[in-house]
Scaffold this active site. Structure first.
Site, PDB file in Angstrom:
ATOM      1  N   CYS A 175       1.029  -1.279   0.220  1.00 27.90           N
ATOM      2  CA  CYS A 175      -0.136   0.122  -0.080  1.00 27.90           C
ATOM      3  C   CYS A 175       0.742   1.261  -0.019  1.00 27.90           C
ATOM      4  O   CYS A 175       1.981   1.331   0.724  1.00 27.90           O
ATOM      5  CB  CYS A 175      -0.672  -0.034   1.152  1.00 27.90           C
ATOM      6  SG  CYS A 175      -1.921   1.353   1.590  1.00 27.90           S
ATOM      7  N   ARG A 231     -12.133   1.146  -6.444  1.00 25.23           N
ATOM      8  CA  ARG A 231     -12.336   0.896  -5.147  1.00 25.23           C
ATOM      9  C   ARG A 231     -11.546   2.012  -4.367  1.00 25.23           C
ATOM     10  O   ARG A 231     -11.913   2.175  -3.141  1.00 25.23           O
ATOM     11  CB  ARG A 231     -11.402  -0.338  -4.978  1.00 25.23           C
ATOM     12  CG  ARG A 231     -11.170  -0.828  -3.574  1.00 25.23           C
ATOM     13  CD  ARG A 231     -10.430  -2.020  -3.286  1.00 25.23           C
ATOM     14  NE  ARG A 231     -10.487  -2.507  -2.031  1.00 25.23           N
ATOM     15  CZ  ARG A 231      -9.103  -2.404  -1.340  1.00 25.23           C
ATOM     16  NH1 ARG A 231      -8.180  -1.695  -1.727  1.00 25.23           N
ATOM     17  NH2 ARG A 231      -9.148  -2.953  -0.219  1.00 25.23           N
TER      18      ARG A 231
HETATM   19  P1  IMP Z   1      -1.055  -6.932   3.888  1.00 20.27           P
HETATM   20  O1  IMP Z   1      -1.547  -7.915   4.648  1.00 20.27           O
HETATM   21  O2  IMP Z   1       0.083  -5.947   4.734  1.00 20.27           O
HETATM   22  O3  IMP Z   1      -0.239  -7.337   2.520  1.00 20.27           O
HETATM   23  O4  IMP Z   1      -2.136  -5.827   3.602  1.00 20.27           O
HETATM   24  C1  IMP Z   1      -3.221  -6.163   3.044  1.00 20.27           C
HETATM   25  C2  IMP Z   1      -4.153  -5.354   2.848  1.00 20.27           C
HETATM   26  O5  IMP Z   1      -3.758  -3.915   2.161  1.00 20.27           O
HETATM   27  C3  IMP Z   1      -5.704  -5.669   2.314  1.00 20.27           C
HETATM   28  O6  IMP Z   1      -6.329  -6.320   2.845  1.00 20.27           O
HETATM   29  C4  IMP Z   1      -6.105  -4.186   1.821  1.00 20.27           C
HETATM   30  O7  IMP Z   1      -6.878  -3.697   2.958  1.00 20.27           O
HETATM   31  C5  IMP Z   1      -4.959  -3.439   1.615  1.00 20.27           C
HETATM   32  N1  IMP Z   1      -4.797  -3.151   0.057  1.00 20.27           N
HETATM   33  C6  IMP Z   1      -4.838  -4.325  -0.783  1.00 20.27           C
HETATM   34  N2  IMP Z   1      -4.535  -3.546  -1.833  1.00 20.27           N
HETATM   35  C7  IMP Z   1      -4.179  -2.205  -1.756  1.00 20.27           C
HETATM   36  C8  IMP Z   1      -3.610  -1.189  -2.763  1.00 20.27           C
HETATM   37  O8  IMP Z   1      -3.465  -1.208  -3.785  1.00 20.27           O
HETATM   38  N3  IMP Z   1      -3.214   0.248  -1.645  1.00 20.27           N
HETATM   39  C9  IMP Z   1      -3.504   0.126  -0.471  1.00 20.27           C
HETATM   40  N4  IMP Z   1      -3.998  -0.794   0.330  1.00 20.27           N
HETATM   41  C10 IMP Z   1      -4.183  -2.071  -0.457  1.00 20.27           C
END
Ligand code: IMP
Length: 500
Positions: free
Chosen positions: A319, A418
């Site tokens: 993100c 989104r």
């Molecule tokens: P991770 O577990 O730290 O990889 O985070 C996953 C979460 O990041 C997802 O459940 C979303 O809430 C968020 N997310 C997914 N795609 C994006 C993006 O492109 N930009 C910002 N947040 C994202």
């Protein structure tokens, strides 16, 4: 003048748990990781609970039907990504609901008029050596034969050879009747020395294959979460634009819970979506909303009817929302404030609305910290993307196996809507990156290790359940110097793999 908050945005790595008294009740295998998924009234049980407090992220690179099946069998839940057509998302939901342990829906089929070249191409693409030969080349169509590696010799047979010339035709096949149990199917396999048993219905249509090689993996999954008909539970992501069309088709496919998917959920569009889904479908489907990072955002969505609220803006590994838009909050601080708001709402209304910590989990111990800080369950993307069951390619990069992992707000996902607040314009910048994560093998193997660590931490904290951890866990802030003290230090580590 703008409002200034007095807190500092903090992340998980800035905290640790302090051990509590470990009694004989707190031994790891007695610790419950059960978690409520949806709102419930005091003294009532939630309509849906998880057996482990994990859900997989609503992302193209994380949650399809394969991930959903694997995770539900292990006690968690997937939210199948919504950044795809309604039809294909509903089809994925249907596949999860149709899943029966040991019964494999054949997604590699051909017709008798296809050629050996088609067989080889399909084998390469699908990775399956057993190919159903059906009237129209689809599963659920009349079974006319099967082809396995024993039916042809690449060195001898011409690539133009028609399937009908070398398949094992239907009248030579031993088949099982649709509706038989797995034990019965396995008996037929053993009695007839088969490698594969096609299961057909009254019209000779191919429903499933049962494979001898899977026999060992049919052991019980004690944590599996399923509905009253013993079908696995599954969730799906929705958005605030096409929900009038999407939700009914997902319900028709059997979805148990949907979740409005947005990086900023504190919006009037989420309220409208929640109200519409609640008023139109009542108890037919549960609905979560988010994401928010403070008390106001939580109360807004809880009052609008959300069955759970997702917490986290900008903490996801892929993100870049904080860099691009300057919005967000440290995940630990967000959880702590929202958990307090949830408890306040519960006291006032007698209704408990679970909260989900979404994004930013890097180390396994962050999970137990998120729970101790008040999260009821945790959504993860990166964690699950590394496993065999995630939908992305496994590639060799610089001598190491990697899995692809990209954000829903990246150009690759092309899911701009989104991340806009519902306007027609759409945004012109990315909020996520396209990346690799180290390949880690099977979901179950990794999950067992992670859950073992969580139970062990809870045991050290002297607690036996997540609620107990939330009430009695002791959390401390750490200084940057003590973080250095927490890793291996002042030694030369021989094998760095143990420190990951
Ligand atoms: P991770 O577990 O730290 O990889 O985070 C996953 C979460 O990041 C997802 O459940 C979303 O809430 C968020 N997310 C997914 N795609 C994006 C993006 O492109 N930009 C910002 N947040 C994202």
């Amino acid at each position: 003048m703008a409002h200034y908050l007095n807190d500092i945005s903090r992340t998980f790595s800035e905290y640790l748990l302090i051990p509590g008294l470990t009694t004989k009740e707190c031994i790891p295998n007695q610790i419950s990781l059960k978690a409520p998924l949806v709102r419930f009234k005091a003294n009532e049980e939630p309509a849906i609970s998880l057996n482990i407090p994990f859900v997989s992220a609503i992302m193209q690179s994380v949650s399809d039907h394969k991930m959903a099946i694997a995770l539900a069998r292990n006690g968690g839940l997937s939210f199948i990504f919504g950044s795809q057509s309604i039809e294909s998302q509903a089809e994925m939901v249907r596949k999860v609901k149709k899943y029966k342990a040991g019964f494999v829906i054949s997604d590699a089929n051909l017709t008798p008029e296809n050629t050996l070249a088609d067989v080889l191409a399909l084998k390469e693409k699908s990775g399956h050596a057993t190919i159903g030969i059906t009237e129209n080349g689809a599963s659920d169509s009349k079974l006319l034969g099967i082809v396995t590696g024993r039916d042809y010799r690449i060195t001898r047979d011409s690539l133009d050879k028609k399937v009908k010339e070398f398949m094992t035709p239907f009248d030579k096949l031993i088949t099982g009747e649709f509706g038989i149990s797995l034990a019965e199917a396995n008996d037929i396999i053993w009695d007839h020395k088969l490698n594969c048993l096609p299961i057909i219905d009254n019209n000779q249509c191919l429903k499933y294959f049962v494979f001898r090689k899977d026999y060992d993996s049919h052991q019980d999954n004690p944590n599996e979460i399923s509905d009253a008909d013993k079908k696995l539970l599954v969730g799906a992501g929705i958005n605030t634009r096409d929900y009038r069309e999407r939700v009914p088709q997902l319900i028709e496919a059997g979805v148990d819970v949907v979740c409005i998917d947005s990086s900023d959920g504190f919006s009037v569009w989420q309220k409208e979506t929640l109200e519409y889904v609640k008023n139109t479908y009542g108890d037919k489907v549960k609905i979560g909303a988010g994401n928010v990072v403070d008390r106001d955002g939580f109360l807004y969505l809880a009052e609008a009817g959300a069955d759970f609220v997702k917490v986290g803006v900008g903490g996801g590994s892929i993100c870049i929302t904080r860099e691009q838009k300057g919005i967000g909050r440290g995940q630990a601080t967000a959880i702590i404030e929202v958990a307090a708001a949830r408890d306040e709402y519960f006291k006032k209304t007698g209704v408990y609305v679970p909260i989900c910590s979404d994004g930013g989990i890097v180390q396994d111990y962050h999970m137990v910290l998120a729970l101790a800080m008040g999260a009821d369950f945790i959504m993860m993307g990166r964690y699950f993307a590394r496993f065999d069951e995630s939908p992305t390619r496994k590639l060799m990069v610089n001598g190491n196996y990697m899995k692809e992992y990209w954000g829903e707000g990246s150009n690759r996902a092309r899911n701009w809507q989104r991340y806009d607040a519902g306007g027609a314009e759409g945004l012109k910048f990315e909020e996520g990156v396209d990346s690799f994560v180290p390949y880690a093998g099977k979901l179950k193997d990794n999950l067992d290790i992670t859950l073992g660590k969580i139970r062990s931490t809870m045991s050290s904290c002297g607690v036996t359940s997540i609620i107990d951890l939330q009430k009695n866990g002791k959390i401390t802030l750490v200084s940057s110097t003590s973080i250095i003290e927490g890793g291996a230090h002042d030694v030369i580590v021989k094998d760095s793999r143990n420190n990951g």
